[in-house]
Design an enzyme around this catalytic site. Structure first.
Site, PDB file in Angstrom:
ATOM      1  N   GLU A  12      25.762  48.961  39.347  1.00  0.00           N
ATOM      2  CA  GLU A  12      26.129  49.822  38.321  1.00  0.00           C
ATOM      3  C   GLU A  12      25.523  49.608  36.838  1.00  0.00           C
ATOM      4  OE1 GLU A  12      30.604  50.447  38.740  1.00  0.00           O
ATOM      5  OE2 GLU A  12      30.316  48.534  39.369  1.00  0.00           O
TER       6      GLU A  12
ATOM      7  N   GLU B 147      32.448  48.578  47.071  1.00  0.00           N
ATOM      8  CA  GLU B 147      33.725  47.897  46.563  1.00  0.00           C
ATOM      9  C   GLU B 147      34.773  48.657  47.389  1.00  0.00           C
ATOM     10  OE1 GLU B 147      31.247  47.681  42.821  1.00  0.00           O
ATOM     11  OE2 GLU B 147      31.400  48.997  44.610  1.00  0.00           O
TER      12      GLU B 147
END
Length: 259
Positions: A113, A133
């Protein structure tokens, strides 16, 4: 130990993650140190380009397991920890100077990210990248769910996030996730080639072009970033994440209920 090192190579500031004994995993201190280093680079008029890289065997393994375990035990702390990450990562995107993420070894989860918040990405062909995730019952919530569709397209982004798929550097280049994939021995040279091309252009024009394109590609970024954390709070309080966190600690595959 200094968690983030900085190195100036003429007008280029290298921001180096320096927690190699923990595979540069992001705990609260490393997040804050990364944000501080990026803000200093953004504010320094002598700096025209920023390279983010990691010391040791990999760029970063993502969020620290201790931080993830603490989230499972106290999900009410999610917003505070996540806010520090968002504020740090956003600096890479919001500064008018071009930012390049140089990736070797692995770039996983929250580290990916951060890479997505940078303008350009150069990766070793054998590196492993992705955001897994959902495999532990969470979503990418520090900009990954908001930024990835603009980089690789909605279909590819859904596949990568919803299946927690990890890819190597060569595949990442083919799908547009990174700008260059090269042998690890050529990583520095490939990064420098991009730096040289950026420095050959007018800095004011480069900075404004960056901001205009980001605004066009992600016009609703602020609202989707807020949606990420709202959804993550639901996930963090779910039985799925409780099981995912246990499975992660026990190094086994989660057994989700399906409800």
């Amino acid at each position: 130990m200094t968690l983030v090192l900085t190195e100036d190579r003429g007008p280029v500031r290298h921001v180096v993650l320096n927690r190699p004994e923990k595979r540069n995993a992001f705990n609260g201190d490393l997040v804050l140190a990364t944000g501080a280093a990026l803000r200093e680079a953004a504010a320094d008029p002598a700096v025209r380009c920023v390279v983010v890289r990691g010391d040791g065997p990999m760029f970063s393994s993502g969020m620290d397991l201790g931080s993830l375990a603490a989230l499972a035990e106290a999900p009410e702390n999610l917003r505070a920890f996540r806010r520090a990450c968002i504020e740090a990562w956003n600096v890479a995107e919001e500064m008018t100077k071009p930012t390049i993420c140089q990736i070797h070894g692995a770039c996983i989860g929250g580290a990916m990210e951060l890479a997505l918040a940078c303008d350009l990405r150069v990766v070793a062909a054998d590196a492993v990248v992705g955001m897994p995730e959902t495999r532990i019952g969470l979503i990418p919530d520090v900009g990954g769910s908001s930024r990835l569709p603009a980089v690789v397209g909605l279909g590819r982004a859904k596949e990568l996030i919803m299946t927690s798929r990890l890819v190597n550097g060569e595949e990442a280049e083919r799908m547009g996730l990174v700008n260059r994939a090269v042998k690890e021995s050529e990583l520095e040279a490939a990064t420098q080639d991009l730096v040289d091309a950026l420095l050959a252009c007018g800095p004011l024009a480069v900075g404004h072009a960056k901001r205009v394109m980001d605004a066009a590609a992600k016009p609703a970024l602020a609202s989707t970033l807020e949606q990420e954390v709202t959804v993550q709070e639901l996930c963090a309080r779910s039985a799925d994440y409780a099981e995912g966190a246990r499975a992660l600690a026990e190094r086994r595959r989660p057994e989700f209920s399906g409800r």
